[in-house]
Write an enzyme that holds these catalytic residues in place. Structure first.
Site, PDB file in Angstrom:
ATOM      1  CG  ASP A   1      21.579   8.075  29.945  1.00 55.85           C
ATOM      2  OD1 ASP A   1      20.810   7.250  30.461  1.00 55.85           O
ATOM      3  OD2 ASP A   1      22.267   7.836  28.938  1.00 55.85           O
TER       4      ASP A   1
ATOM      5  CB  SER B   1      25.556   2.757  26.779  1.00 58.50           C
ATOM      6  OG  SER B   1      25.237   3.274  25.512  1.00 58.50           O
TER       7      SER B   1
ATOM      8  CG  HIS C   1      20.615   4.343  27.875  1.00 57.83           C
ATOM      9  ND1 HIS C   1      21.543   5.357  27.927  1.00 57.83           N
ATOM     10  CD2 HIS C   1      21.185   3.366  27.121  1.00 57.83           C
ATOM     11  CE1 HIS C   1      22.614   5.021  27.229  1.00 57.83           C
ATOM     12  NE2 HIS C   1      22.419   3.810  26.733  1.00 57.83           N
TER      13      HIS C   1
END
Length: 502
Positions: A261, A345, A231
């Site tokens: 992911d 992230s 993402h």
């Protein structure tokens, strides 16, 4: 004898006494001033002589009260009370330095003197303690005048503190980078781009869409490999990598996987100075230290470090992959209370040995929640990135159908359209079957309700995917399903797919 009797015996002295007393009282009442500087010297001499006589008499009376005082024909004779009265009258108005000292001990005076002495000693002792403890300091030198000078120089003290945490961070921090997602932006209403957020590239003018983190995990053939979240790079027209030293490189996408992911990028290795190593996430213990490194809120806070512990292992975290507000997948993750914020992230979660035990991926954002972040375990990361390096994608088996959870179907439709028995309350409804797919070849049809696959209960799409993606392409799998209220089964041979939801 009293005063009257003395006067009767000494009529001549009575006049002298009266005259002297008058002179003394007059002198005591009038303080010396400039107007009296020219007074008669003989009068002053007479007063002084009389005062001396009185003082000598008082002194003799103090030394020995029992000694008889011889009477004199040349001066008035007074008893003790009269002498004391005259003495006190003179003493109260004369200069203090001329007063005779009282040699008698007074309990009140002794108490006052003792208190002063005791208080002074306490003050001296207290001052000594303050000097000894450093609260009060003495001067470091004297000036020309001999007074003690205070040293006002401030000295910088450098403290070099090294802990297990600082040692762990030092091993990894240079391998953690910031990733800038650049996308083609729409011109603003004035017809020009914002220069601070744009970059001219071969793809035209690009603007920063989002920012995240990544970890350099190996160097091979002059290329440095970076792992990050899918993402973080999703939708990018160009990816810029910002190194810890401020160097920027343009990255190339090797491969990505929407379900786990994860993504792998490469950059030239010429400016890379550090590579992170992976630890065994299965060996992690709940409660052990966990350190997160990344770029919370973007490059402005690049390579920030936060610390916590491993809160739990093997957490199943529901995620919405396609953004339709429906849970598509359950991510198995490490839970930590180390602060993880947007921009973290793709960054590293490391152990106290400086090994990467997870890739930070998500957190629970809620006003009532604090300290619940999640990282993809390093053992799962290694499996995925190795396949991404080889194939650029994760090859997974698919059924070739689109699906809905039975819970999304109304009770009336479950009864009228699906004609399910009342005791069937969970399963996956086939909404559409693709032509020549594994499902079609296996005999599955629209509105079939799958309740079991490969011997495991299926209550949702997430359950089905978990079972399906754990199998190999080409595997024959038995599926149980309801059709028009009747329980049936079929065997399906799984075919190859990548990001399909089926």
């Amino acid at each position: 004898m009293d005063r009257d009797e003395e006067n009767k015996k000494n009529p001549i002295d009575q006049e002298a006494y009266n005259e002297t007393e008058t002179e003394i009282e007059s002198t005591a009442a009038d303080a010396p001033s400039a107007d009296h500087m020219q007074e008669d010297l003989s009068e002053e001499t007479e007063i002084e002589a009389e005062y001396t006589e009185v003082e000598e008499t008082a002194s003799e009376d103090v030394v020995s009260e029992e000694e008889p005082i011889p009477e004199s024909a040349t001066r008035p004779t007074m008893n003790k009370e009269e002498r004391a009265r005259v003495y006190n009258s003179v003493s109260e108005n004369e200069d203090a330095s001329r007063r005779p000292k009282d040699r008698k001990n007074s309990p009140i005076r002794n108490g006052i003197v003792g208190g002063l002495i005791g208080g002074g000693m306490v003050a001296l002792i207290g001052a000594g303690l303050l000097f000894g403890s450093g609260i009060l300091g003495n001067g470091s030198g004297t000036g020309d005048s001999g007074n003690t000078a205070i040293n006002e120089t401030v000295t910088d003290v450098a403290v070099n503190i090294t802990t297990d945490t600082t040692a762990a961070v030092e091993k990894v921090q240079d391998a953690v980078v910031s990733i800038i997602n650049m996308q083609a932006g729409n011109p603003n209403m004035f017809g020009f781009d914002l220069p601070q957020n744009s970059s001219d590239t071969t793809n035209g003018t690009l603007e920063t869409s989002s920012e995240g983190s990544g970890v350099i995990y190996k160097i091979e053939d002059d290329l440095a490999y970076i792992v990050t979240n899918n993402h973080v790079i999703d939708g990018a027209d160009e990816l810029e990598i910002l190194m810890k030293d401020g160097t920027k490189e343009v990255a190339t996408v090797v491969g990505s996987d929407v379900w786990t992911d994860l993504a792998v990028l490469t950059i030239p290795a010429s400016n890379v100075t550090a590579v992170a190593s992976f630890g065994d996430s299965d060996a992690v213990n709940v409660g052990e230290p966990a350190i997160a490194i990344g770029s919370p809120l973007g490059t402005e806070f690049a390579t920030s470090v936060t610390q916590g512990i491993i809160s739990a292992k093997n957490r199943s975290v529901s995620t919405d992959v396609d953004g339709d507000s429906i849970v598509d997948w359950d991510v198995t993750a490490l839970q930590t209370d180390a602060a993880i914020n947007p921009g973290n992230s793709g960054g590293a979660l490391i152990n106290i040995a400086g090994q990467v035990i997870g890739i930070n991926s998500m957190k629970i954002s809620d006003s009532n929640v604090e300290g619940m972040g999640f990282a993809i375990p390093s053992n799962d990361v290694l499996t995925i990135i190795n396949e991404l390096e080889q194939n650029g994608e994760i090859i997974r088996p698919i059924l070739g159908v689109s699906m809905l959870d039975l819970s999304q179907i109304s009770a009336s439709q479950q009864s009228s359209v699906l004609t399910l028995p009342d005791d069937v309350t969970a399963g996956v409804v086939i909404a559409e079957v693709q032509a020549l797919s594994a499902a079609e070849l296996g005999g599955l049809e629209q509105y079939d309700v799958i309740t079991e696959m490969n011997g495991e209960a299926v209550t949702s799409i997430v359950d089905l995917r978990k079972i399906l993606y754990a199998l190999e392409v080409g595997t024959d799998v038995e599926i149980s399903y309801y059709r028009e209220g009747t329980l049936q089964s079929t065997t399906v041979t799984l075919t190859e797919g990548q990001t399909s939801a089926e």
